[in-house]
Design a protein around this motif. Structure first.
Motif, PDB file in Angstrom:
ATOM      1  N   ASP A   1       0.830  -1.214   0.000  1.00  0.00           N
ATOM      2  CA  ASP A   1       0.000   0.000   0.000  1.00  0.00           C
ATOM      3  C   ASP A   1       0.858   1.254   0.000  1.00  0.00           C
ATOM      4  O   ASP A   1       0.517   2.255  -0.635  1.00  0.00           O
ATOM      5  N   ASN A   2       1.982   1.223   0.716  1.00  0.00           N
ATOM      6  CA  ASN A   2       2.897   2.364   0.729  1.00  0.00           C
ATOM      7  C   ASN A   2       3.518   2.581  -0.645  1.00  0.00           C
ATOM      8  O   ASN A   2       3.715   3.714  -1.086  1.00  0.00           O
ATOM      9  N   VAL A   3       3.835   1.473  -1.323  1.00  0.00           N
ATOM     10  CA  VAL A   3       4.406   1.574  -2.666  1.00  0.00           C
ATOM     11  C   VAL A   3       3.392   2.236  -3.592  1.00  0.00           C
ATOM     12  O   VAL A   3       3.726   3.131  -4.383  1.00  0.00           O
ATOM     13  N   VAL A   4       2.135   1.795  -3.458  1.00  0.00           N
ATOM     14  CA  VAL A   4       1.055   2.372  -4.256  1.00  0.00           C
ATOM     15  C   VAL A   4       0.967   3.877  -3.999  1.00  0.00           C
ATOM     16  O   VAL A   4       0.860   4.687  -4.930  1.00  0.00           O
ATOM     17  N   GLU A   5       1.061   4.234  -2.734  1.00  0.00           N
ATOM     18  CA  GLU A   5       0.968   5.641  -2.346  1.00  0.00           C
ATOM     19  C   GLU A   5       2.043   6.475  -3.037  1.00  0.00           C
ATOM     20  O   GLU A   5       1.758   7.542  -3.602  1.00  0.00           O
ATOM     21  N   VAL A   6       3.267   5.968  -3.039  1.00  0.00           N
ATOM     22  CA  VAL A   6       4.371   6.710  -3.656  1.00  0.00           C
ATOM     23  C   VAL A   6       4.193   6.785  -5.173  1.00  0.00           C
ATOM     24  O   VAL A   6       4.415   7.836  -5.787  1.00  0.00           O
ATOM     25  N   ALA A   7       3.747   5.671  -5.768  1.00  0.00           N
ATOM     26  CA  ALA A   7       3.534   5.670  -7.227  1.00  0.00           C
ATOM     27  C   ALA A   7       2.508   6.732  -7.609  1.00  0.00           C
ATOM     28  O   ALA A   7       2.679   7.451  -8.601  1.00  0.00           O
TER      29      ALA A   7
ATOM     30  N   TYR B   1       2.649   5.997 -17.295  1.00  0.00           N
ATOM     31  CA  TYR B   1       2.095   4.639 -17.332  1.00  0.00           C
ATOM     32  C   TYR B   1       2.679   3.854 -16.161  1.00  0.00           C
ATOM     33  O   TYR B   1       3.798   4.132 -15.717  1.00  0.00           O
ATOM     34  N   VAL B   2       1.926   2.849 -15.689  1.00  0.00           N
ATOM     35  CA  VAL B   2       2.393   2.114 -14.515  1.00  0.00           C
ATOM     36  C   VAL B   2       2.297   0.616 -14.745  1.00  0.00           C
ATOM     37  O   VAL B   2       1.419   0.126 -15.465  1.00  0.00           O
ATOM     38  N   LYS B   3       3.244  -0.108 -14.154  1.00  0.00           N
ATOM     39  CA  LYS B   3       3.178  -1.572 -14.141  1.00  0.00           C
ATOM     40  C   LYS B   3       3.768  -2.075 -12.837  1.00  0.00           C
ATOM     41  O   LYS B   3       4.537  -1.359 -12.168  1.00  0.00           O
ATOM     42  N   THR B   4       3.393  -3.289 -12.454  1.00  0.00           N
ATOM     43  CA  THR B   4       4.057  -3.897 -11.307  1.00  0.00           C
ATOM     44  C   THR B   4       5.435  -4.348 -11.770  1.00  0.00           C
ATOM     45  O   THR B   4       5.644  -4.634 -12.946  1.00  0.00           O
ATOM     46  N   SER B   5       6.369  -4.407 -10.824  1.00  0.00           N
ATOM     47  CA  SER B   5       7.698  -4.908 -11.204  1.00  0.00           C
ATOM     48  C   SER B   5       7.665  -6.429 -11.286  1.00  0.00           C
ATOM     49  O   SER B   5       8.539  -7.052 -11.856  1.00  0.00           O
ATOM     50  N   GLY B   6       6.625  -7.018 -10.698  1.00  0.00           N
ATOM     51  CA  GLY B   6       6.561  -8.484 -10.600  1.00  0.00           C
ATOM     52  C   GLY B   6       7.220  -8.964  -9.326  1.00  0.00           C
ATOM     53  O   GLY B   6       7.130 -10.128  -8.965  1.00  0.00           O
ATOM     54  N   LYS B   7       7.872  -8.027  -8.630  1.00  0.00           N
ATOM     55  CA  LYS B   7       8.465  -8.354  -7.331  1.00  0.00           C
ATOM     56  C   LYS B   7       7.830  -7.463  -6.274  1.00  0.00           C
ATOM     57  O   LYS B   7       6.626  -7.486  -6.103  1.00  0.00           O
ATOM     58  N   LYS B   8       8.612  -6.602  -5.647  1.00  0.00           N
ATOM     59  CA  LYS B   8       8.070  -5.823  -4.537  1.00  0.00           C
ATOM     60  C   LYS B   8       7.624  -4.419  -4.918  1.00  0.00           C
ATOM     61  O   LYS B   8       7.010  -3.722  -4.131  1.00  0.00           O
ATOM     62  N   GLY B   9       7.974  -3.979  -6.125  1.00  0.00           N
ATOM     63  CA  GLY B   9       7.787  -2.579  -6.442  1.00  0.00           C
ATOM     64  C   GLY B   9       6.804  -2.287  -7.554  1.00  0.00           C
ATOM     65  O   GLY B   9       6.117  -3.165  -8.071  1.00  0.00           O
ATOM     66  N   LEU B  10       6.749  -1.004  -7.918  1.00  0.00           N
ATOM     67  CA  LEU B  10       5.978  -0.550  -9.071  1.00  0.00           C
ATOM     68  C   LEU B  10       6.914   0.245  -9.984  1.00  0.00           C
ATOM     69  O   LEU B  10       7.883   0.853  -9.516  1.00  0.00           O
ATOM     70  N   HIS B  11       6.614   0.197 -11.261  1.00  0.00           N
ATOM     71  CA  HIS B  11       7.399   0.948 -12.235  1.00  0.00           C
ATOM     72  C   HIS B  11       6.503   1.996 -12.889  1.00  0.00           C
ATOM     73  O   HIS B  11       5.430   1.660 -13.375  1.00  0.00           O
TER      74      HIS B  11
ATOM     75  N   LYS C   1      -5.065   1.089  -2.822  1.00  0.00           N
ATOM     76  CA  LYS C   1      -4.807   0.246  -1.650  1.00  0.00           C
ATOM     77  C   LYS C   1      -5.425  -1.126  -1.840  1.00  0.00           C
ATOM     78  O   LYS C   1      -6.527  -1.257  -2.374  1.00  0.00           O
ATOM     79  N   GLY C   2      -4.714  -2.125  -1.394  1.00  0.00           N
ATOM     80  CA  GLY C   2      -5.229  -3.487  -1.498  1.00  0.00           C
ATOM     81  C   GLY C   2      -4.771  -4.211  -2.755  1.00  0.00           C
ATOM     82  O   GLY C   2      -5.072  -5.387  -2.931  1.00  0.00           O
ATOM     83  N   LEU C   3      -4.058  -3.505  -3.632  1.00  0.00           N
ATOM     84  CA  LEU C   3      -3.537  -4.164  -4.838  1.00  0.00           C
ATOM     85  C   LEU C   3      -2.560  -5.275  -4.432  1.00  0.00           C
ATOM     86  O   LEU C   3      -1.669  -5.073  -3.620  1.00  0.00           O
ATOM     87  N   LYS C   4      -2.764  -6.462  -4.994  1.00  0.00           N
ATOM     88  CA  LYS C   4      -1.909  -7.608  -4.653  1.00  0.00           C
ATOM     89  C   LYS C   4      -1.089  -8.020  -5.881  1.00  0.00           C
ATOM     90  O   LYS C   4      -1.604  -8.713  -6.759  1.00  0.00           O
ATOM     91  N   PRO C   5       0.163  -7.573  -5.932  1.00  0.00           N
ATOM     92  CA  PRO C   5       0.956  -7.871  -7.144  1.00  0.00           C
ATOM     93  C   PRO C   5       1.203  -9.377  -7.356  1.00  0.00           C
ATOM     94  O   PRO C   5       1.401  -9.808  -8.486  1.00  0.00           O
ATOM     95  N   ASP C   6       1.151 -10.164  -6.253  1.00  0.00           N
ATOM     96  CA  ASP C   6       1.363 -11.608  -6.398  1.00  0.00           C
ATOM     97  C   ASP C   6       0.250 -12.278  -7.185  1.00  0.00           C
ATOM     98  O   ASP C   6       0.417 -13.357  -7.735  1.00  0.00           O
ATOM     99  N   LYS C   7      -0.923 -11.611  -7.191  1.00  0.00           N
ATOM    100  CA  LYS C   7      -2.073 -12.209  -7.890  1.00  0.00           C
ATOM    101  C   LYS C   7      -1.985 -11.997  -9.403  1.00  0.00           C
ATOM    102  O   LYS C   7      -2.806 -12.506 -10.158  1.00  0.00           O
TER     103      LYS C   7
END
Lengths: 265, 287
Positions: B140-146, B161-171, B254-260
């Motif tokens: 959620d904090n990562v989302v906030e910063v993005a 534009y935004v994407k998940t990194s597939g790991k812990k972050g966002l790009h 908030k609540g975005l689950k990148p693992d899903k």
């Protein structure tokens, strides 16, 4: 034509002698009648298409060894050999006495096919009467003679029996060459099947019962290779197509779908 | 393989490359085939770096910067000097489906791309904000910063534009007209990061402070000659077989689950949030 027709029996016997039953002799000639027709290839040198030859090379000196310098060795343990000269082995060889000695007659069908090895056809040598007599007696009674022969350097147990109007001699395997499956752990405690299931199984077997006909089975690999050889001879190029495996099929479906989508773009 | 569908000779399809989920190489190739209509445009004309895991993700993988031995002649490659590697690299370029299948068949689970295209290798056409959290930070904090980055860019009139990194972050990615140097794009990202750091205690903009627990680094250093970003829609070598997934900004909450977002779920989505990325190149206002 490369297509193979039915094999023909050669005019030259590989052995001649006589079938001896007590004091009765039936002079015969022995011909090869089993031909291995599986596809065989020769190795060629890719660059110039020439056949390769095999040479006996000493692994220590890396040099070709002439025949006169070759002896036989029996490997008693890894890399440990007992050496034999030609003469020593020759002395141990059974003497070929040009005979197929019949010891007794058995019901032909009582011989388990497990023991049958390689068959040769026998033809009468001069005296046709004796041959015809033996052939007809065995045929009428459904019997086969069990005995032995020395062929070249080896003694074999044999069965003399009737096949399509001819006397045939089939070499047999020795008892010590055949494993006994009844000693397998997996087979020791087989359960008695349920009666109903057994009846069903027997019904399936009887529904599928028929007469044995070996011509129902064809060597499809050989047929394909023969076809390819024909094509190559005509100068056609051969496209190698690999069979699509089960797991690859799903891939191919996805691939077709994607190709369709990309085309739309 | 039937040659009318692909030029690639597929091999070892049964080999399991994600041991935990028992995902085979065949399934990985299938994933890349299914995602190709969305992915190919984003990869086009970009030098690629592959991360190959021939023995599965729990065994050591390796970066393959140069096109490997035995690369078929129909695979496009391009030689470019990389300042990062300090040598000339013969990069693979993927402009068609066959090349993507070939890449997947090499057990290249991860595909990374440079930020400059083949014809503008010195001048990036993507500005890359790598929002990289230092544990323990929640996603959620990562989302906030993005979202802070997005708003900041928006206030400058820029569409990101935004994407998940597939790991812990966002790009967060900004497509730009390729006329700025890496030094300029790097400085641009750094400035934005500094701004955000002054406004939010979560954000760190200096490399020296990145290991501070519970902070989020807006990484500007990736905007360098020869450096790469994980490709949109690339799989990651994670135990959940996650995908670096392009998203619509309204789904970044908030609540975005990148693992899903993984090999199973991503191909099912009809959406293509980055569809217009390459058509939307913008001018960068450099301070």
């Amino acid at each position: 034509m490369v297509k193979s027709s039915e094999p023909r029996i050669s005019k030259r016997p590989i052995w001649s002698g006589r079938v001896t039953i007590g004091l009765v002799n039936v002079p015969v000639k022995l011909f090869t009648m089993i031909f291995d027709k599986s596809v065989s290839f020769r190795f060629l040198h890719k660059q110039d298409g020439q056949p390769l030859k095999y040479e006996r090379v000493c692994i220590k000196e890396d040099k070709v060894v002439p025949w006169e310098d070759i002896v036989k060795g029996y490997e008693v343990a890894k890399n440990q050999f007992v050496v034999f000269e030609k003469e020593e082995l020759k002395a141990a060889r059974p003497e070929s006495d040009q005979r197929i000695r019949i010891d007794k007659f058995v019901d032909f069908l009582s011989v388990d096919p497990i023991y049958l090895d390689k068959s040769y056809v026998l033809t009468p040598d001069k005296s046709e009467d004796a041959y015809s007599l033996l052939l007809n007696a065995l045929h009428g009674m459904g019997k086969a003679g069990v005995g032995r022969i020395t062929l070249r350097t080896k003694e074999y147990p044999v069965l003399v029996h009737v096949y399509k109007g001819a006397l045939v001699m089939t070499t047999l395997r020795y008892a010590y060459e055949v494993a006994d499956p009844s000693k397998l752990e997996e087979l020791k405690d087989l359960k008695e099947p349920d009666k109903g299931q057994l009846t069903l199984a027997e019904k399936i077997v009887s529904d599928l019962s028929g007469d044995f006909d070996i011509t129902e089975y064809e060597d499809t690999y050989k047929e394909k290779v023969d076809e390819l050889i024909e094509k190559k001879l005509k100068g056609e190029t051969i496209v190698v197509t690999k069979p699509v495996k089960e797991e690859a099929k799903e891939l191919m479906v996805a691939l077709q779908e994607t190709l369709k989508q990309l085309k739309k773009k | 393989m039937p040659s009318d569908l692909t030029k690639v000779e597929l091999s070892n399809l049964d080999k399991i490359l994600y041991p935990e989920l028992k995902i085979t190489k065949g399934q990985i190739i299938e994933y890349y085939i299914k995602i190709a209509p969305k992915m190919l445009d984003l990869l086009a004309n970009r030098p690629l770096v592959l991360t190959r895991f021939p023995n599965g993700i729990d065994k050591e993988g390796f970066y393959e910067k140069d096109a490997p031995m035995g690369t078929p002649s129909w695979v496009k490659t391009t030689k470019r000097f990389s300042e990062t590697a300090n040598r000339t690299i013969n990069y693979v370029v993927c402009n068609d489906l066959d090349t993507l299948i070939w890449i997947a068949n090499l057990a290249s689970i991860e595909v990374h791309m440079t930020l400059g295209q083949v014809n503008s290798f010195e001048k990036p056409d993507l500005v890359f904000f790598d929002i990289d959290p230092e544990p323990p930070t929640s996603f959620d904090n990562v989302v906030e910063v993005a979202l802070l980055v997005k708003e900041k860019l928006q206030s400058l009139g820029l569409k990101s534009y935004v994407k998940t990194s597939g790991k812990k972050g966002l790009h967060v990615v900004l497509p730009i007209i390729p006329k700025y140097s890496f030094r300029q794009t790097r400085e641009f990202v750094h400035q934005i990061g500094k701004h955000l750091a002054s406004e939010s205690p979560l954000v760190v903009s200096q490399f020296s402070r990145t290991k501070q627990p519970g902070t989020i680094f807006v990484d500007y250093l990736q905007n360098s000659h020869g450096k790469t970003m994980i490709c949109p829609y690339s799989l990651r070598a994670t135990s959940e077989a996650t995908v670096s997934t392009p998203l619509d900004w309204h789904n970044v909450k908030k609540g975005l689950k990148p693992d899903k977002l993984n090999i199973f779920t991503v191909p099912k989505s009809e959406k293509n949030p980055w569809e217009n990325l390459t058509k939307n190149r913008q001018k960068l206002e450099v301070n």
